[in-house]
Design a protein around this motif. Structure first.
Motif, mmCIF file in Angstrom:
data_model
loop_
_atom_site.group_PDB
_atom_site.id
_atom_site.type_symbol
_atom_site.label_atom_id
_atom_site.label_comp_id
_atom_site.label_asym_id
_atom_site.label_seq_id
_atom_site.Cartn_x
_atom_site.Cartn_y
_atom_site.Cartn_z
ATOM 1 N N GLN A 157 0.848 -1.188 0.000
ATOM 2 C CA GLN A 157 0.000 0.000 0.000
ATOM 3 C C GLN A 157 0.886 1.241 0.000
ATOM 4 O O GLN A 157 2.080 1.143 0.271
ATOM 5 C CB GLN A 157 -0.914 -0.032 1.231
ATOM 6 N N PRO A 158 0.342 2.406 -0.318
ATOM 7 C CA PRO A 158 1.171 3.625 -0.271
ATOM 8 C C PRO A 158 1.889 3.749 1.061
ATOM 9 O O PRO A 158 1.311 3.503 2.121
ATOM 10 C CB PRO A 158 0.144 4.740 -0.475
ATOM 11 N N ALA A 159 3.162 4.087 0.996
ATOM 12 C CA ALA A 159 3.984 4.146 2.202
ATOM 13 C C ALA A 159 3.465 5.204 3.170
ATOM 14 O O ALA A 159 3.101 6.306 2.765
ATOM 15 C CB ALA A 159 5.429 4.447 1.828
ATOM 16 N N GLY A 164 6.385 12.104 -9.486
ATOM 17 C CA GLY A 164 6.379 12.288 -8.032
ATOM 18 C C GLY A 164 7.352 11.362 -7.352
ATOM 19 O O GLY A 164 7.254 10.148 -7.478
ATOM 20 N N SER A 165 8.322 11.917 -6.617
ATOM 21 C CA SER A 165 9.335 11.094 -5.957
ATOM 22 C C SER A 165 8.728 10.195 -4.907
ATOM 23 O O SER A 165 9.223 9.106 -4.643
ATOM 24 C CB SER A 165 10.408 11.982 -5.318
ATOM 25 N N ALA A 166 7.628 10.604 -4.271
ATOM 26 C CA ALA A 166 6.996 9.765 -3.263
ATOM 27 C C ALA A 166 6.518 8.460 -3.881
ATOM 28 O O ALA A 166 6.622 7.387 -3.292
ATOM 29 C CB ALA A 166 5.831 10.496 -2.610
ATOM 30 N N ILE A 167 5.992 8.544 -5.113
ATOM 31 C CA ILE A 167 5.531 7.331 -5.802
ATOM 32 C C ILE A 167 6.724 6.450 -6.124
ATOM 33 O O ILE A 167 6.690 5.228 -5.937
ATOM 34 C CB ILE A 167 4.780 7.695 -7.079
ATOM 35 N N ALA A 168 7.801 7.042 -6.593
ATOM 36 C CA ALA A 168 8.972 6.273 -6.976
ATOM 37 C C ALA A 168 9.580 5.538 -5.792
ATOM 38 O O ALA A 168 10.047 4.410 -5.903
ATOM 39 C CB ALA A 168 10.015 7.181 -7.613
ATOM 40 N N TRP A 169 9.583 6.180 -4.628
ATOM 41 C CA TRP A 169 10.126 5.535 -3.440
ATOM 42 C C TRP A 169 9.136 4.599 -2.772
ATOM 43 O O TRP A 169 9.505 3.805 -1.945
ATOM 44 C CB TRP A 169 10.575 6.594 -2.435
ATOM 45 N N GLY A 170 7.864 4.730 -3.127
ATOM 46 C CA GLY A 170 6.856 3.872 -2.522
ATOM 47 C C GLY A 170 5.807 4.662 -1.782
ATOM 48 O O GLY A 170 5.008 4.117 -1.078
#
Length: 240
Positions: A122-124, A234-240
């Motif tokens: 799930q989204p981090a 979006g970096s948040a998506i790339a990192w999880g």
């Protein structure tokens, strides 16, 4: 509680199997067996140091899941990760005893379990989730994805059918395409892509054939460019 204990046991089991397989305490060492079936897709020995990172990440993840066992994300991924740990240990024991075909079947099953776990993330919820859940799972998946392809070549070599230049080039190209497509779909893609590129780089370093090396480097470039596209979203998506 049962799931959390099982995951902790799987983390320990992997480490113990890795020690046994690395030292050849039951059968031969993984390196000796792999090098006895040389292929154009065998990574250089340094590549396998990534297992230390995988084991540390998996252990930290298991401890955290034990402390947060009621979270939905742990219920969704836990048993798949338990299965992955057990299958990894089984692969080591089979491979070091030269049960090569069975080992290949097991690593495919391991890959499937890791894909299932990754798709259930799930989204981090902050950097703790990224560092102690998403990134460990995705690094594990990235490495095993390429290792499955390299293992297929080793299995073929064990049956005197090692892939030639053309087949190796096609396999690497398909691996790069599959990894790039996965980057567009999976969470925590930077960890995944880093592990894939690490494996491909050491294949390139170890292969004696120029065009196989060039294909591996192109695959790295394709995966890297795909990550950059994903990061733009979006970096948040790339990192999880």
């Amino acid at each position: 509680m049962t799931r959390s204990i099982a995951l902790l046991c799987a983390a320990v089991l992997q480490v113990l199997a890795g020690i046994v397989g690395g030292a050849g305490l039951w059968g031969e060492s993984v390196g000796v067996v792999a090098n006895s079936y040389p292929t154009l897709l065998l990574p250089a020995g340094t590549a396998f140091t990534i297992w230390s990172l995988i084991y540390v990440g998996f252990g930290a993840m298991a401890i955290r899941q034990a402390l947060q066992r009621n979270r939905d994300v742990h219920r969704r991924t836990g048993w798949w990760l338990v299965a992955a740990g057990v299958l990894n240990a089984a692969w080591i024991l089979l491979f070091t005893n030269r049960l090569i075909l069975l080992a290949q079947v097991v690593i495919v099953a391991l890959l499937i379990c890791l894909i299932a776990a990754a798709l259930r993330l799930q989204p981090a919820n902050g950097w703790a989730d990224r560092l102690l859940l998403h990134i460990p799972v995705m690094i594990y998946l990235g490495w095993v994805g390429v290792a499955t392809v390299a293992g297929a070549a080793t299995t073929a070599a064990a049956f005197d059918a090692a892939p030639g230049n053309a087949a190796a080039i096609v396999l690497l190209a398909l691996t790069g395409i599959a990894a790039a497509l996965a980057v567009l779909r999976l969470p925590a893609v930077i960890g995944f892509a880093a592990a894939v590129c690490w494996a491909l780089a050491w294949i390139a370093a170890n292969t004696p054939t120029t065009w196989v090396r060039v294909t591996a480097l192109i695959a790295i470039a394709v995966v890297t460019l795909t990550v950059l596209v994903r990061v733009q979203n979006g970096s948040a998506i790339a990192w999880g």
